[in-house]
Design a protein around this motif. Structure first.
Motif, mmCIF file in Angstrom:
data_model
loop_
_atom_site.group_PDB
_atom_site.id
_atom_site.type_symbol
_atom_site.label_atom_id
_atom_site.label_comp_id
_atom_site.label_asym_id
_atom_site.label_seq_id
_atom_site.Cartn_x
_atom_site.Cartn_y
_atom_site.Cartn_z
ATOM 1 N N LEU A 276 -8.897 -2.061 -5.352
ATOM 2 C CA LEU A 276 -7.853 -2.962 -4.879
ATOM 3 C C LEU A 276 -8.519 -4.274 -4.508
ATOM 4 O O LEU A 276 -9.401 -4.300 -3.633
ATOM 5 N N LEU B 11 -11.723 -1.172 -1.390
ATOM 6 C CA LEU B 11 -10.864 -2.240 -0.874
ATOM 7 C C LEU B 11 -11.723 -3.496 -0.810
ATOM 8 O O LEU B 11 -12.612 -3.602 0.029
ATOM 9 N N PHE C 77 -5.875 -2.736 -9.240
ATOM 10 C CA PHE C 77 -4.757 -3.543 -8.765
ATOM 11 C C PHE C 77 -5.304 -4.833 -8.158
ATOM 12 O O PHE C 77 -6.196 -4.793 -7.303
ATOM 13 N N LEU D 249 0.822 -1.206 0.000
ATOM 14 C CA LEU D 249 0.000 0.000 0.000
ATOM 15 C C LEU D 249 0.858 1.258 0.000
ATOM 16 O O LEU D 249 0.468 2.279 -0.582
ATOM 17 N N TRP E 169 -7.979 -8.364 -3.454
ATOM 18 C CA TRP E 169 -7.097 -9.410 -2.955
ATOM 19 C C TRP E 169 -7.731 -10.767 -3.243
ATOM 20 O O TRP E 169 -8.868 -11.031 -2.832
#
Length: 240
Positions: free
Chosen positions: A132, A82, A158, A65, A134
């Protein structure tokens, strides 16, 4: 009269072509990374918008980050999403990175299918400055769907995955590996539109000034972000 033979440049034939010895020109808008040594190694001189950027990390929390801080700060005029972070985002740490908690949306899901669905909807909506995501595992068809969805707008996208995923195929035009190093990160260029680079790039990263924030009576930020939204319930807030 004999006309000399002309050698057209690859870019003049098609924007997706480039010489193997040179970095490609990016057809997408790019956001400055904030690090000149890194920007000089990326096609277009920055993070491309409207595309999947694959960041392959050795482990969470190694400075990924901090690496994105300048780009995310530039994108914070719109919301930053997020999606399925490995830990509950802390408002103090994010504020220390220059990211206002009021502009952040935390989404959590119990099913991978819902996570990927939410990512696709966020990208297609074009309402956010950055996403973002994950994910430990993602099938090739899911990656293709996300890459196509990203092309619907200019969202910075990302995707964080484990280093082992570097062995898997990906439609992403930019794939970087991130490993911790003393004082920063070692960045490997798994894939880019340009010449192969075998040696990693060491990028020094400074620590956020969390202690100074606390001294300035920002103790109310020392807590997680508000309760996360569910993947299936996020659209009414983001798509409007």
């Amino acid at each position: 009269m004999i006309t000399p033979h002309l050698h057209p440049t690859p870019e003049s034939l098609h924007p997706s072509l480039w010489r193997a010895s040179q970095l490609a020109h990016s057809s997408a808008r790019c956001v400055d990374t904030g690090y000149p040594t890194l920007s000089s190694q990326l096609p277009g001189g920055g993070w491309p918008t409207g595309t999947l950027i694959d960041l392959l990390v050795q482990q969470a929390g190694i400075g990924e980050l901090r690496l994105l801080r300048p780009a995310l700060a530039a994108a914070a005029s719109r919301r930053i999403v997020l999606l399925q972070p490995p830990h509950a985002p802390q408002a103090l740490a994010l504020a220390a990175l220059g990211l206002p908690p009021s502009q952040l949306v935390w989404i959590r899901s119990t099913r991978s299918a819902d996570t990927l669905w939410a990512a696709e909807q966020v990208l297609r909506s074009g309402s956010c400055g950055a996403l973002l995501l994950w994910q430990n595992h993602a099938r090739s068809e899911s990656l293709r769907r996300l890459h196509l969805a990203a092309q619907c707008g200019e969202t910075l996208f990302f995707m964080f995955r484990p280093l082992a995923a570097a062995q898997d195929a990906s439609p992403s035009p930019l794939r970087l590996s991130l490993r911790p190093a003393a004082g920063g990160l070692d960045i490997g260029f798994v894939k880019r539109r340009g010449p192969q680079r075998d040696a990693p790039l060491f990028l020094p990263l400074s620590l956020p000034l969390t202690s100074s924030l606390l001294q300035q009576r920002h103790a109310s930020l020392d807590r997680p972000l508000p309760v996360p939204l569910t993947a299936r319930g996020v659209l009414p807030e983001l798509v409007q």
